[in-house]
Motif scaffolding. Structure first.
Motif, PDB file in Angstrom:
ATOM      1  N   SER A  12      29.877 114.588  54.713  1.00 53.27           N
ATOM      2  CA  SER A  12      30.562 113.333  54.396  1.00 53.27           C
ATOM      3  C   SER A  12      29.810 112.150  54.980  1.00 53.27           C
ATOM      4  O   SER A  12      29.670 111.113  54.337  1.00 53.27           O
ATOM      5  N   TYR A  13      29.337 112.301  56.196  1.00 53.12           N
ATOM      6  CA  TYR A  13      28.573 111.241  56.838  1.00 53.12           C
ATOM      7  C   TYR A  13      27.277 110.971  56.068  1.00 53.12           C
ATOM      8  O   TYR A  13      26.907 109.812  55.851  1.00 53.12           O
ATOM      9  N   THR A  14      26.594 112.027  55.642  1.00 52.18           N
ATOM     10  CA  THR A  14      25.354 111.873  54.884  1.00 52.18           C
ATOM     11  C   THR A  14      25.611 111.135  53.573  1.00 52.18           C
ATOM     12  O   THR A  14      24.848 110.224  53.213  1.00 52.18           O
ATOM     13  N   ASN A  15      26.670 111.499  52.864  1.00 55.66           N
ATOM     14  CA  ASN A  15      27.012 110.797  51.616  1.00 55.66           C
ATOM     15  C   ASN A  15      27.341 109.335  51.874  1.00 55.66           C
ATOM     16  O   ASN A  15      26.988 108.468  51.080  1.00 55.66           O
ATOM     17  N   TYR A  16      28.007 109.062  52.973  1.00 58.58           N
ATOM     18  CA  TYR A  16      28.332 107.681  53.335  1.00 58.58           C
ATOM     19  C   TYR A  16      27.053 106.873  53.564  1.00 58.58           C
ATOM     20  O   TYR A  16      26.937 105.741  53.091  1.00 58.58           O
ATOM     21  N   ILE A  17      26.085 107.436  54.237  1.00 55.02           N
ATOM     22  CA  ILE A  17      24.814 106.742  54.493  1.00 55.02           C
ATOM     23  C   ILE A  17      24.083 106.467  53.178  1.00 55.02           C
ATOM     24  O   ILE A  17      23.554 105.366  52.965  1.00 55.02           O
ATOM     25  N   ILE A  18      24.062 107.427  52.264  1.00 57.31           N
ATOM     26  CA  ILE A  18      23.396 107.253  50.967  1.00 57.31           C
ATOM     27  C   ILE A  18      24.063 106.119  50.191  1.00 57.31           C
ATOM     28  O   ILE A  18      23.389 105.241  49.642  1.00 57.31           O
ATOM     29  N   LYS A  19      25.384 106.114  50.145  1.00 55.76           N
ATOM     30  CA  LYS A  19      26.109 105.063  49.419  1.00 55.76           C
ATOM     31  C   LYS A  19      25.897 103.693  50.070  1.00 55.76           C
ATOM     32  O   LYS A  19      25.756 102.688  49.376  1.00 55.76           O
ATOM     33  N   THR A  20      25.870 103.659  51.389  1.00 55.87           N
ATOM     34  CA  THR A  20      25.652 102.393  52.096  1.00 55.87           C
ATOM     35  C   THR A  20      24.267 101.837  51.797  1.00 55.87           C
ATOM     36  O   THR A  20      24.113 100.631  51.538  1.00 55.87           O
ATOM     37  N   ARG A  68      14.179 109.684  52.350  1.00 56.68           N
ATOM     38  CA  ARG A  68      15.417 110.467  52.299  1.00 56.68           C
ATOM     39  C   ARG A  68      16.337 110.009  51.175  1.00 56.68           C
ATOM     40  O   ARG A  68      17.033 110.812  50.565  1.00 56.68           O
ATOM     41  N   GLN A  69      16.354 108.705  50.900  1.00 58.38           N
ATOM     42  CA  GLN A  69      17.189 108.183  49.814  1.00 58.38           C
ATOM     43  C   GLN A  69      16.756 108.781  48.477  1.00 58.38           C
ATOM     44  O   GLN A  69      17.583 109.130  47.645  1.00 58.38           O
ATOM     45  N   THR A  95      20.330 111.560  43.889  1.00 64.42           N
ATOM     46  CA  THR A  95      19.987 111.929  42.512  1.00 64.42           C
ATOM     47  C   THR A  95      20.993 111.355  41.523  1.00 64.42           C
ATOM     48  O   THR A  95      20.721 111.308  40.332  1.00 64.42           O
ATOM     49  N   LEU A  96      22.129 110.895  41.998  1.00 62.63           N
ATOM     50  CA  LEU A  96      23.154 110.328  41.131  1.00 62.63           C
ATOM     51  C   LEU A  96      22.687 109.018  40.503  1.00 62.63           C
ATOM     52  O   LEU A  96      22.921 108.779  39.325  1.00 62.63           O
ATOM     53  N   CYS A  97      22.010 108.176  41.266  1.00 65.33           N
ATOM     54  CA  CYS A  97      21.655 106.836  40.769  1.00 65.33           C
ATOM     55  C   CYS A  97      20.155 106.619  40.589  1.00 65.33           C
ATOM     56  O   CYS A  97      19.740 105.972  39.637  1.00 65.33           O
ATOM     57  N   SER A 106      18.481 105.073  36.927  1.00 67.09           N
ATOM     58  CA  SER A 106      17.689 106.143  36.320  1.00 67.09           C
ATOM     59  C   SER A 106      18.246 107.530  36.611  1.00 67.09           C
ATOM     60  O   SER A 106      17.747 108.506  36.091  1.00 67.09           O
ATOM     61  N   GLY A 107      19.280 107.624  37.439  1.00 60.70           N
ATOM     62  CA  GLY A 107      19.821 108.921  37.829  1.00 60.70           C
ATOM     63  C   GLY A 107      20.785 109.498  36.806  1.00 60.70           C
ATOM     64  O   GLY A 107      20.977 108.960  35.708  1.00 60.70           O
TER      65      GLY A 107
END
Length: 163
Positions: free
Chosen positions: A49-57, A132-133, A138-140, A154-155
């Motif tokens: 969850s923390y990793t996903n939060y960092i990616i979204k941020t 890392r991003q 891969t979503l975006c 492009s994701g």
């Protein structure tokens, strides 16, 4: 009272003291293992969850930076009535400046014109994920913004999920 009876009473008293003093001074191995198991379960839930939060941020920071680059391009157009070069006697090609937002997000995204340079009446600014991003988002993937405010990605995700 016989010596055997007295020995039995002392043994009970001695063992009672040993048991109560053992519980009062520390934790058993089972108690420690239960605590370790609970911490491991919480970590297994919290870390992704923390990793996903960092990616979204990081993605939201890149979106904000693309908006700042778009503002720069519109100010440039207001001054020169074109996106690609200034109106000096010897025209100078327009290049993207290094904005503060780009400096702050440079470990996650790089910013550039999608086609290498803007045209006279159009431009597309892009934020390309790196490091890392790039591996995790891969979503975006690459985010773009053009002179009409059209946003693309492009994701594999939907534009609404990325912007």
């Amino acid at each position: 009272m016989s010596t055997q009876g007295m020995f039995a009473v002392m043994t009970r008293i001695g063992s009672h003291r040993t048991v109560s003093s053992r519980h009062g001074t520390g934790f058993t191995l089972i108690e420690l293992m239960v605590v370790v198991a609970v911490i491991a379960i919480l970590a297994a839930i919290a870390y992704p969850s923390y990793t996903n939060y960092i990616i979204k941020t990081n993605r939201k920071a890149a979106e904000g930076c693309l908006s700042q680059y778009s503002n720069y391009m519109e100010r440039y157009y207001t001054t020169n009535l074109r996106y690609d070069q200034d109106t000096a006697a010897t025209p100078v090609a327009n290049t993207l400046p290094t904005l503060d937002c780009a400096t702050q997000t440079n470990s996650s995204y790089s910013y550039s014109f999608a086609t290498g340079s803007p045209a006279q009446s159009t431009y597309v600014v892009q934020a390309v994920p790196q490091g890392r991003q790039l591996a995790k988002d891969t979503l975006c993937g690459t985010l773009t913004l053009n002179q009409t405010g059209t946003r693309t990605k492009s994701g594999s995700g939907a534009v609404a999920d990325c912007w």
